[in-house]
Design a protein around this motif. Structure first.
Motif, PDB file in Angstrom:
ATOM      1  N   CYS A  84       0.953  -1.129   0.042  1.00 17.31           N
ATOM      2  CA  CYS A  84      -0.041   0.061  -0.009  1.00 17.31           C
ATOM      3  C   CYS A  84       0.955   1.290   0.223  1.00 17.31           C
ATOM      4  N   ASN A 113      -5.488   7.390   4.476  1.00 18.94           N
ATOM      5  CA  ASN A 113      -4.275   7.004   4.791  1.00 18.94           C
ATOM      6  C   ASN A 113      -4.312   6.011   5.939  1.00 18.94           C
ATOM      7  N   THR A 117      -5.859   1.929   4.347  1.00 17.69           N
ATOM      8  CA  THR A 117      -4.736   0.837   4.220  1.00 17.69           C
ATOM      9  C   THR A 117      -5.292  -0.027   4.980  1.00 17.69           C
ATOM     10  N   VAL A 121      -5.490  -4.241   3.767  1.00 18.37           N
ATOM     11  CA  VAL A 121      -4.908  -5.269   4.642  1.00 18.37           C
ATOM     12  C   VAL A 121      -6.010  -6.299   4.783  1.00 18.37           C
ATOM     13  N   CYS A 149       2.773  -2.124   4.365  1.00 18.75           N
ATOM     14  CA  CYS A 149       2.128  -0.916   4.543  1.00 18.75           C
ATOM     15  C   CYS A 149       3.142   0.399   4.518  1.00 18.75           C
ATOM     16  N   THR A 150       2.667   1.467   4.143  1.00 19.30           N
ATOM     17  CA  THR A 150       3.498   2.546   4.191  1.00 19.30           C
ATOM     18  C   THR A 150       3.100   3.624   5.070  1.00 19.30           C
ATOM     19  N   SER A 151       4.124   3.906   6.190  1.00 22.53           N
ATOM     20  CA  SER A 151       3.732   4.938   7.141  1.00 22.53           C
ATOM     21  C   SER A 151       4.601   6.464   6.697  1.00 22.53           C
ATOM     22  N   ILE A 172      -0.988   3.770  11.247  1.00 25.05           N
ATOM     23  CA  ILE A 172      -0.464   2.615  10.319  1.00 25.05           C
ATOM     24  C   ILE A 172       0.615   1.897  11.190  1.00 25.05           C
ATOM     25  N   THR A 176       0.556  -2.582  13.103  1.00 24.99           N
ATOM     26  CA  THR A 176       1.295  -3.225  12.346  1.00 24.99           C
ATOM     27  C   THR A 176       1.415  -4.404  13.219  1.00 24.99           C
ATOM     28  N   VAL A 190       2.890  -9.014   7.999  1.00 27.38           N
ATOM     29  CA  VAL A 190       2.588  -7.586   7.832  1.00 27.38           C
ATOM     30  C   VAL A 190       3.749  -6.848   8.266  1.00 27.38           C
ATOM     31  N   THR A 192       5.547  -2.669   8.023  1.00 29.96           N
ATOM     32  CA  THR A 192       5.276  -1.259   7.493  1.00 29.96           C
ATOM     33  C   THR A 192       6.756  -0.876   7.344  1.00 29.96           C
TER      34      THR A 192
END
Length: 260
Positions: A84, A113, A117, A121, A149-151, A172, A176, A190, A192
């Motif tokens: 993401c 955001n 996300t 997920v 994921c992108t923080s 986010i 995680t 998962v 991030t």
């Protein structure tokens, strides 16, 4: 996870970090479904990516669009990998010249955001788990999926005017580990990534002086990050089964000041 032959879904994959991730996973042997709001950017992304890539138009804040992207990945035989990179940014002080920050603006950033996300997920994880019974099998080493994921480093070092953005990215980071623990029984990881300042289209329009100031925030290397460096980290995360439930900063040791 071995990437060759797998299907990856990259949300926000039509430009910047997401496009670099899509290109990297394609080069590693995956088929890739990229999503984004702009059909024009989607067409340009496919022209750059070439064979093995497909595009689904959609907004990550709309559950129906997320479901459509996951359905396309399922049609292709996946998803085995989900990344993401979709998101939104905004600046606004809690109390500015026009009064308090509109609550709708805070809600918009959090919905795109953080909620977006989480929707990606949960939807991709369900597809990865498939018809498995979810029971732990200590002898089974093969994993069903990896979600990245992108923080942002703003989750830790949010500047003035970033309350909404920092809150969404901190959310986010905070979810995680619980996500990884929830999905471990399905053999889905998962992880991030929290990037610092990267040379993406979002920063491309800034004046040279502003770009130089941002680059100077990283002690070493003293420059903006390159999207392919972000993508290389994502690839390593996918391929390394021991990285799970972690938030990884990639920022050249940058720490954001308070801003002005």
């Amino acid at each position: 996870m071995v990437i060759t032959g797998k299907v990856a879904l990259v949300a926000g994959g039509t430009s910047g970090l997401g496009l670099a991730v899509a290109a990297t996973l394609l080069a590693a042997g995956a088929r890739v479904v990229v999503t984004g709001r702009s059909a024009e950017r989607g067409a340009k992304a496919l022209a750059r990516l070439g064979d093995g890539a497909s595009f689904v138009a959609g907004d990550i804040s709309r559950p129906a669009d997320v479901a459509a992207a996951v359905a396309r990945a399922r049609h292709d035989g996946g998803p085995h990998i989900a990344v993401c990179c979709a998101g939104a940014t905004a600046a606004g002080r809690v109390v500015g010249r026009a009064g308090p920050l509109p609550l709708t603006e805070f809600e918009r950033i959090v919905r795109v955001n953080l909620v977006g996300t989480f929707d990606l997920v949960r939807s991709t994880a369900a597809a990865m788990a498939g018809d498995g019974d979810g029971q732990e099998d200590p002898s089974a080493d093969e994993e069903r999926g990896v979600i990245v994921c992108t923080s942002s480093i703003a989750a830790y070092d949010g500047q003035q005017g970033q309350a909404a953005y920092a809150a969404s990215k901190a959310g986010i980071a905070g979810m995680t580990l619980p996500l990884a623990r929830d999905l471990a029984r399905h053999r889905v990881r998962v992880v991030t990534v929290a990037p610092g300042l990267f040379d993406t289209p979002m920063l491309a329009g800034l004046p040279a002086r502003a770009r130089a100031a941002l680059a100077a925030a990283a002690p070493h290397p003293g420059r903006l990050g390159r999207p392919e460096e972000f993508a290389a980290l994502v690839r390593h995360i996918v391929e390394n089964p021991m990285i799970n439930g972690e938030v990884v900063r990639i920022d050249g040791a940058a720490r954001l000041g308070s801003g002005h």
